[in-house]
Design an enzyme around this catalytic site. Structure first.
Site: not given
Ligand code: GAR
Length: 213
Positions: A108, A92, A13, A11, A89, A106
């Protein structure tokens, strides 16, 4: 604009969005955080910020459609009109993506359309690309597809490991996601075909070359 944030883990982000929303002049607020994992650390970040949370466990639902319909109901009940996926992750269903069409973004950790899916930093290092970065995009049914809203670029270093590259990209994610949410909430973004159009779109000057002379 009220938004819901969907997470599965750390979390960080989500935290960057919480911090942005704490600013008085920020045009969005988080009305609900949903996780598909009960032990996601992001749930603690949300409750520390007094944001309502809900956990949806896939074991409680017989189909993906049921799971997603329950999430959709909870999101609507919270008053949210827009959704940010932040490390959610789980794929959907088409119905969910259709219900929230152009109201679902989203983040990425690659420069899409390069390196979709998992292990993106390993993929980038293996291919020897000189730049990587992150992308905020509207969500479509196909994984990591959809109109691109914002990207940030970082250099890939010769001695990078997946972890060191991930950390450099993540730093940019935390800058880019709140900026993207701001222009969405200011209603400066519209989707035309498969492109996102931004009112007053300013572009950076110059270019980056890696390696340098
Ligand atoms: C982040 O790096 C995000 O970009 C990635 O998961 C991580 C979550 O980190 N998302 C993906 O790969 C989606 N395809 P966080 O839980 O610390 O935000």
């Amino acid at each position: 604009m009220k938004i819901a944030v969907l997470i599965s883990g750390r979390g960080s982000n989500l935290q960057s969005l919480i911090d942005a929303c704490n600013d008085d002049d920020f045009p969005a607020e988080i009305s609900l955080v949903i996780s598909n994992k009960a032990d996601a650390y992001g749930l603690k970040r949300a409750s520390d910020a007094s944001i309502p949370t809900k956990v949806f466990n896939q074991k409680d639902f017989s189909t993906r459609e049921d799971f997603d319909a329950a999430m959709s109901d909870a999101i609507e009940a919270s008053g949210a009109e827009f959704i940010c996926l932040a490390g959610f992750m789980r794929l959907l269903s088409d119905n969910f993506v259709k219900t929230w069409h152009d109201r679902l973004v989203n983040i990425h950790p690659s420069l899409l359309p390069a390196f979709k899916g998992l292990h993106v930093h390993e993929q980038a290092i293996e291919r020897g690309v000189r730049f990587s970065g992150c992308t905020v995009h509207f969500v479509r049914s196909a994984m990591d597809e959809g109109p691109i809203l914002m990207q940030a670029v970082v250099p890939v270093l010769p001695d990078d490991t997946p972890d060191s590259l991930a950390a450099r990209v993540l730093e940019q994610e935390h800058i880019v996601y709140p900026q993207a949410l701001r222009i969405i909430a200011e209603r400066k973004v519209r989707v035309s075909g498969e492109r996102a159009i931004i009112d007053g779109h300013k572009t950076p000057n110059g270019s980056l070359i890696n390696p340098e002379k």
